[in-house]
Design a protein around this motif. Structure first.
Motif, PDB file in Angstrom:
ATOM      1  N   VAL A   1       0.854  -1.185   0.000  1.00 26.09           N
ATOM      2  CA  VAL A   1       0.000   0.000   0.000  1.00 26.09           C
ATOM      3  C   VAL A   1       0.894   1.239   0.000  1.00 26.09           C
ATOM      4  O   VAL A   1       1.625   1.484   0.959  1.00 26.09           O
ATOM      5  CB  VAL A   1      -0.930   0.023   1.221  1.00 26.09           C
ATOM      6  CG1 VAL A   1      -1.811   1.272   1.198  1.00 26.09           C
ATOM      7  CG2 VAL A   1      -1.789  -1.235   1.263  1.00 26.09           C
ATOM      8  N   LYS A   2       0.849   2.014  -1.056  1.00 24.52           N
ATOM      9  CA  LYS A   2       1.651   3.227  -1.127  1.00 24.52           C
ATOM     10  C   LYS A   2       1.110   4.256  -0.143  1.00 24.52           C
ATOM     11  O   LYS A   2      -0.081   4.552  -0.148  1.00 24.52           O
ATOM     12  CB  LYS A   2       1.650   3.771  -2.548  1.00 24.52           C
ATOM     13  CG  LYS A   2       2.335   2.842  -3.530  1.00 24.52           C
ATOM     14  CD  LYS A   2       1.978   3.177  -4.959  1.00 24.52           C
ATOM     15  CE  LYS A   2       2.378   2.037  -5.886  1.00 24.52           C
ATOM     16  NZ  LYS A   2       1.576   0.798  -5.651  1.00 24.52           N
ATOM     17  N   THR A   3       1.989   4.801   0.673  1.00 26.32           N
ATOM     18  CA  THR A   3       1.580   5.828   1.624  1.00 26.32           C
ATOM     19  C   THR A   3       2.120   7.204   1.253  1.00 26.32           C
ATOM     20  O   THR A   3       1.569   8.215   1.696  1.00 26.32           O
ATOM     21  CB  THR A   3       2.037   5.458   3.047  1.00 26.32           C
ATOM     22  OG1 THR A   3       3.444   5.206   3.048  1.00 26.32           O
ATOM     23  CG2 THR A   3       1.308   4.210   3.527  1.00 26.32           C
ATOM     24  N   ALA A   4       3.180   7.267   0.466  1.00 30.24           N
ATOM     25  CA  ALA A   4       3.717   8.552   0.003  1.00 30.24           C
ATOM     26  C   ALA A   4       4.581   8.322  -1.226  1.00 30.24           C
ATOM     27  O   ALA A   4       5.070   7.201  -1.458  1.00 30.24           O
ATOM     28  CB  ALA A   4       4.535   9.240   1.100  1.00 30.24           C
ATOM     29  N   VAL A   5       4.753   9.366  -2.013  1.00 31.04           N
ATOM     30  CA  VAL A   5       5.607   9.294  -3.195  1.00 31.04           C
ATOM     31  C   VAL A   5       6.476  10.546  -3.246  1.00 31.04           C
ATOM     32  O   VAL A   5       6.114  11.607  -2.731  1.00 31.04           O
ATOM     33  CB  VAL A   5       4.792   9.171  -4.503  1.00 31.04           C
ATOM     34  CG1 VAL A   5       3.833   7.997  -4.436  1.00 31.04           C
ATOM     35  CG2 VAL A   5       4.026  10.456  -4.794  1.00 31.04           C
ATOM     36  N   ALA A   6       7.642  10.408  -3.854  1.00 29.71           N
ATOM     37  CA  ALA A   6       8.528  11.539  -4.116  1.00 29.71           C
ATOM     38  C   ALA A   6       8.565  11.769  -5.618  1.00 29.71           C
ATOM     39  O   ALA A   6       8.839  10.836  -6.390  1.00 29.71           O
ATOM     40  CB  ALA A   6       9.932  11.266  -3.582  1.00 29.71           C
ATOM     41  N   LEU A   7       8.274  12.994  -6.034  1.00 32.14           N
ATOM     42  CA  LEU A   7       8.194  13.342  -7.440  1.00 32.14           C
ATOM     43  C   LEU A   7       9.263  14.366  -7.799  1.00 32.14           C
ATOM     44  O   LEU A   7       9.526  15.306  -7.042  1.00 32.14           O
ATOM     45  CB  LEU A   7       6.813  13.920  -7.769  1.00 32.14           C
ATOM     46  CG  LEU A   7       5.623  12.982  -7.555  1.00 32.14           C
ATOM     47  CD1 LEU A   7       4.328  13.780  -7.563  1.00 32.14           C
ATOM     48  CD2 LEU A   7       5.589  11.902  -8.622  1.00 32.14           C
ATOM     49  N   HIS A   8       9.862  14.175  -8.958  1.00 30.93           N
ATOM     50  CA  HIS A   8      10.896  15.083  -9.452  1.00 30.93           C
ATOM     51  C   HIS A   8      10.274  16.412  -9.857  1.00 30.93           C
ATOM     52  O   HIS A   8       9.180  16.464 -10.432  1.00 30.93           O
ATOM     53  CB  HIS A   8      11.588  14.439 -10.650  1.00 30.93           C
ATOM     54  CG  HIS A   8      12.643  15.285 -11.284  1.00 30.93           C
ATOM     55  ND1 HIS A   8      13.735  15.755 -10.602  1.00 30.93           N
ATOM     56  CD2 HIS A   8      12.772  15.753 -12.551  1.00 30.93           C
ATOM     57  CE1 HIS A   8      14.501  16.451 -11.415  1.00 30.93           C
ATOM     58  NE2 HIS A   8      13.934  16.478 -12.601  1.00 30.93           N
ATOM     59  N   LEU A   9      10.961  17.504  -9.577  1.00 27.89           N
ATOM     60  CA  LEU A   9      10.527  18.822  -9.996  1.00 27.89           C
ATOM     61  C   LEU A   9      11.395  19.316 -11.147  1.00 27.89           C
ATOM     62  O   LEU A   9      12.593  19.050 -11.199  1.00 27.89           O
ATOM     63  CB  LEU A   9      10.634  19.817  -8.833  1.00 27.89           C
ATOM     64  CG  LEU A   9       9.763  19.545  -7.607  1.00 27.89           C
ATOM     65  CD1 LEU A   9      10.001  20.610  -6.549  1.00 27.89           C
ATOM     66  CD2 LEU A   9       8.288  19.483  -7.994  1.00 27.89           C
ATOM     67  N   LYS A  10      10.777  20.037 -12.056  1.00 28.54           N
ATOM     68  CA  LYS A  10      11.516  20.670 -13.147  1.00 28.54           C
ATOM     69  C   LYS A  10      11.042  22.117 -13.281  1.00 28.54           C
ATOM     70  O   LYS A  10       9.976  22.489 -12.787  1.00 28.54           O
ATOM     71  CB  LYS A  10      11.328  19.911 -14.460  1.00 28.54           C
ATOM     72  CG  LYS A  10       9.896  19.879 -14.971  1.00 28.54           C
ATOM     73  CD  LYS A  10       9.808  19.073 -16.259  1.00 28.54           C
ATOM     74  CE  LYS A  10       8.380  19.047 -16.804  1.00 28.54           C
ATOM     75  NZ  LYS A  10       8.286  18.258 -18.055  1.00 28.54           N
ATOM     76  N   ALA A  11      11.836  22.921 -13.953  1.00 31.21           N
ATOM     77  CA  ALA A  11      11.526  24.340 -14.079  1.00 31.21           C
ATOM     78  C   ALA A  11      10.232  24.549 -14.860  1.00 31.21           C
ATOM     79  O   ALA A  11       9.967  23.853 -15.851  1.00 31.21           O
ATOM     80  CB  ALA A  11      12.682  25.058 -14.772  1.00 31.21           C
ATOM     81  N   ARG A  12       9.448  25.503 -14.392  1.00 29.44           N
ATOM     82  CA  ARG A  12       8.240  25.894 -15.111  1.00 29.44           C
ATOM     83  C   ARG A  12       8.655  26.782 -16.284  1.00 29.44           C
ATOM     84  O   ARG A  12       9.125  27.912 -16.101  1.00 29.44           O
ATOM     85  CB  ARG A  12       7.306  26.660 -14.171  1.00 29.44           C
ATOM     86  CG  ARG A  12       5.922  26.925 -14.742  1.00 29.44           C
ATOM     87  CD  ARG A  12       5.173  27.929 -13.864  1.00 29.44           C
ATOM     88  NE  ARG A  12       5.242  27.579 -12.462  1.00 29.44           N
ATOM     89  CZ  ARG A  12       4.394  26.763 -11.834  1.00 29.44           C
ATOM     90  NH1 ARG A  12       3.410  26.207 -12.533  1.00 29.44           N
ATOM     91  NH2 ARG A  12       4.521  26.523 -10.541  1.00 29.44           N
ATOM     92  N   LEU A  13       8.523  26.281 -17.489  1.00 30.42           N
ATOM     93  CA  LEU A  13       8.932  27.041 -18.662  1.00 30.42           C
ATOM     94  C   LEU A  13       7.940  28.177 -18.933  1.00 30.42           C
ATOM     95  O   LEU A  13       6.728  28.017 -18.763  1.00 30.42           O
ATOM     96  CB  LEU A  13       9.032  26.119 -19.873  1.00 30.42           C
ATOM     97  CG  LEU A  13      10.089  25.009 -19.748  1.00 30.42           C
ATOM     98  CD1 LEU A  13      10.018  24.057 -20.932  1.00 30.42           C
ATOM     99  CD2 LEU A  13      11.490  25.603 -19.617  1.00 30.42           C
ATOM    100  N   THR A  14       8.460  29.309 -19.343  1.00 32.12           N
ATOM    101  CA  THR A  14       7.614  30.490 -19.515  1.00 32.12           C
ATOM    102  C   THR A  14       7.129  30.677 -20.941  1.00 32.12           C
ATOM    103  O   THR A  14       6.235  31.496 -21.191  1.00 32.12           O
ATOM    104  CB  THR A  14       8.376  31.744 -19.079  1.00 32.12           C
ATOM    105  OG1 THR A  14       9.586  31.855 -19.829  1.00 32.12           O
ATOM    106  CG2 THR A  14       8.715  31.676 -17.592  1.00 32.12           C
ATOM    107  N   GLY A  15       7.707  29.964 -21.874  1.00 35.49           N
ATOM    108  CA  GLY A  15       7.281  30.083 -23.261  1.00 35.49           C
ATOM    109  C   GLY A  15       6.335  28.970 -23.645  1.00 35.49           C
ATOM    110  O   GLY A  15       6.469  27.827 -23.202  1.00 35.49           O
ATOM    111  N   ALA A  16       5.341  29.294 -24.472  1.00 37.34           N
ATOM    112  CA  ALA A  16       4.368  28.282 -24.902  1.00 37.34           C
ATOM    113  C   ALA A  16       3.864  28.614 -26.299  1.00 37.34           C
ATOM    114  O   ALA A  16       3.764  29.780 -26.683  1.00 37.34           O
ATOM    115  CB  ALA A  16       3.200  28.197 -23.927  1.00 37.34           C
ATOM    116  N   ALA A  17       3.569  27.569 -27.050  1.00 39.67           N
ATOM    117  CA  ALA A  17       2.933  27.716 -28.356  1.00 39.67           C
ATOM    118  C   ALA A  17       1.897  26.618 -28.510  1.00 39.67           C
ATOM    119  O   ALA A  17       2.057  25.511 -27.976  1.00 39.67           O
ATOM    120  CB  ALA A  17       3.973  27.632 -29.477  1.00 39.67           C
TER     121      ALA A  17
END
Length: 522
Positions: free
Chosen positions: A213-229
């Motif tokens: 039974v999973k009780t917690a997870v660790a997730l990788h963070l990456k930079a929020r990119l400011t450009g979008a198309a």
């Protein structure tokens, strides 16, 4: 029962209340029935004796120890968005465990680029925890992330994004708890690196919760990119859209690629994204710079809310980058590929998807019809072939589907690795408590009046099983296996033997989620 588990006739609710407190335990049958159901209707669901809602990992360990010592299976529920019977109890005398009380964000470490979230956190909880940072999780959170939980997504598997999972904290059947990756080190307390020794994290991905039974997870963070198309394209046939997906599949800079069939294209503005689309089209009429970088901006902005009129198959893309110009450079490449097979249309829909963030309204049809999906994953090179074959499948059944009033649609996606074809069925039927509590009050008042339609429901069940088997015969694989998709019969005997040995080592009495992952047992 599976394994060596033998159910006893004790008052398990009292035992759990004595250990955990009365507030966390309920033997109210209405609560149990509601929490046992998922978005589809299944034969063979057995009523649990009790539902327990742990609030700490220690609670989960206590539940497992009690379940094992009292001969009780447990079934583990997250946000409830399953449609493959991922947690519905199929054995008598079970304990239903609702993990939504494990909903704390334990740590956000921007410098070391991880967030630790308890398994009952929704994806919206995770996004909210990061709103004051310049980081996002390196994980494709599902559209249903306002309700879908982190632990549920890891257990059921989300295509194309599990590299962003750095480690898991898991309670095992004997009540002990482990962590994986660098998080398991006794000389380090930071889950910054997954591949420390054997990849035990991967063992608990897509396991349908049968290993622990999973009780917690660790997730990788990456930079929020400011450009979008953004880019949207229309096609005359499924095969044309599939060919475009093959063409853009190597373009890893495309961060979202969603294909819609004629039914979904015509109705998407009415279900889930309608308000966002109206807001965006109004803004575009006033501020045409929203369409900067897209050719013929004035023409696109003037399309208004009818931008999908006459469109059959449509593909909607987003590119994230360090600047708008860089993102537009990437979209230019994608545009060149897509225009070989179709034409460009206003890119309002992928913008609306960003504005909405999460929505679960699409688990019903536009007029409140019941909904269920049947997914399949293929090598990207087979996309055109599969598009043709699945269209043939439905063409041969269109008269009977019309007789029962069953509508079908497709959600289609792709990555550099796979082509996803996910036909969805819609039909008029009574809604469940799970549906009604997750839509607006006005819709619930209206749709709660629907009468049960068991005959059509039975037809949909058979049609869906036929489609699953059709996909399987063609060589499909699946995520969210639950106890709906075939697994044991199509995976090598040696692999199944290994999985059974792992189950025996981790859960010898088959206490946890017996019957799931297509019945893998000790």
């Amino acid at each position: 029962m599976t394994g060596n588990l033998t159910a006893k006739t004790d008052d398990i609710a009292s035992v759990l209340k004595d250990s955990l407190g009365e507030d966390l335990v309920s033997d109210n049958q209405e609560d149990i029935d509601k929490l046992s159901a998922d978005l589809f209707t299944w034969d063979g669901i057995r009523r649990s004796d009790v539902v327990v809602s742990p609030s700490t990992p220690e609670d989960v360990s206590s539940i497992l120890s009690i379940a094992r010592s009292h001969g009780r299976p447990i079934y583990v529920r997250g946000g409830g968005m399953s449609y493959t019977n991922g947690y519905g109890p199929t054995q008598d005398g079970s304990i239903l465990v609702d993990l939504r009380g494990l909903n704390r964000i334990r740590e956000v470490d921007v410098t070391n680029r991880y967030v630790i979230a308890e398994a009952g956190c929704t994806w919206a909880d995770v996004v909210d925890a990061l709103k004051d940072t310049d980081m996002i999780v390196d994980f494709p959170a599902p559209l249903s992330g306002s309700h879908s939980t982190v632990g549920g997504a890891i257990s059921q598997n989300v295509p194309g994004g599990m590299h962003g999972l750095l480690g898991v904290e898991v309670a095992l059947a004997d009540g002990s708890r482990i962590r994986t990756g660098a998080w398991s080190s006794t000389v380090n307390d930071k889950p910054f690196y997954r591949n420390y020794g054997p990849d035990l994290t991967g063992l608990f991905i897509g396991d349908n919760g049968i290993f622990g039974v999973k009780t917690a997870v660790a997730l990788h963070l990456k930079a929020r990119l400011t450009g979008a198309a953004y880019g949207s394209f229309a096609f005359e046939t499924y095969e044309d859209m599939a060919a475009a997906m093959i063409a853009i599949s190597p373009m890893d800079f495309i961060t979202r690629r969603t294909g819609l069939d004629p039914y979904e294209t015509a109705n998407i503005a009415k279900v889930g994204l309608g308000d966002a689309i109206k807001t965006l089209t109004a803004a575009m009429a006033e501020e045409r710079t929203l369409l900067s970088g897209v050719k013929s901006a004035v023409k696109l902005a003037s399309a208004g809310t009818g931008f999908l009129d006459g469109v059959k198959w449509s593909l909607h893309l987003k590119v994230d980058a360090v600047s708008d110009r860089a993102a537009e450079d990437g979209m230019d490449q994608a545009r060149d590929a897509c225009l070989k097979f179709g034409r460009e249309i206003p890119a309002i829909l992928p913008r609306a998807r960003d504005a909405v963030r999460f929505s679960i309204r699409k688990f019903l049809g536009k007029d409140g019809e019941r909904w269920v999906a049947t997914s399949s994953l293929w090598p990207i090179g087979r996309a055109v072939e599969i598009a043709t074959k699945v269209e043939e499948f439905f063409d041969g059944r269109k008269d009977k589907m019309a007789q029962y009033g069953v509508q079908h649609s497709y959600v289609t996606n792709c990555s550099a690795f796979y082509f996803l074809c996910e036909p969805c069925f819609y039909w008029r039927d009574a809604l469940t408590a799970l549906h009604l509590e997750n839509i607006s009050k006005a819709e619930a008042d209206k749709y709660s009046k629907f009468e049960p339609n068991p005959e059509t429901r039975a037809y949909v069940r058979q049609l869906r099983s036929d489609l699953r088997d059709f996909f399987q015969d063609l060589g499909s694989i699946h995520v969210q296996i639950g106890d709906f998709y075939h697994f044991q019969s199509v995976v090598s005997a040696e692999t199944i033997s290994l999985l059974s040995k792992l189950k025996r080592a981790l859960d010898p009495e088959a206490v946890i989620n017996p019957g799931k992952l297509d019945g893998i047992s000790p």
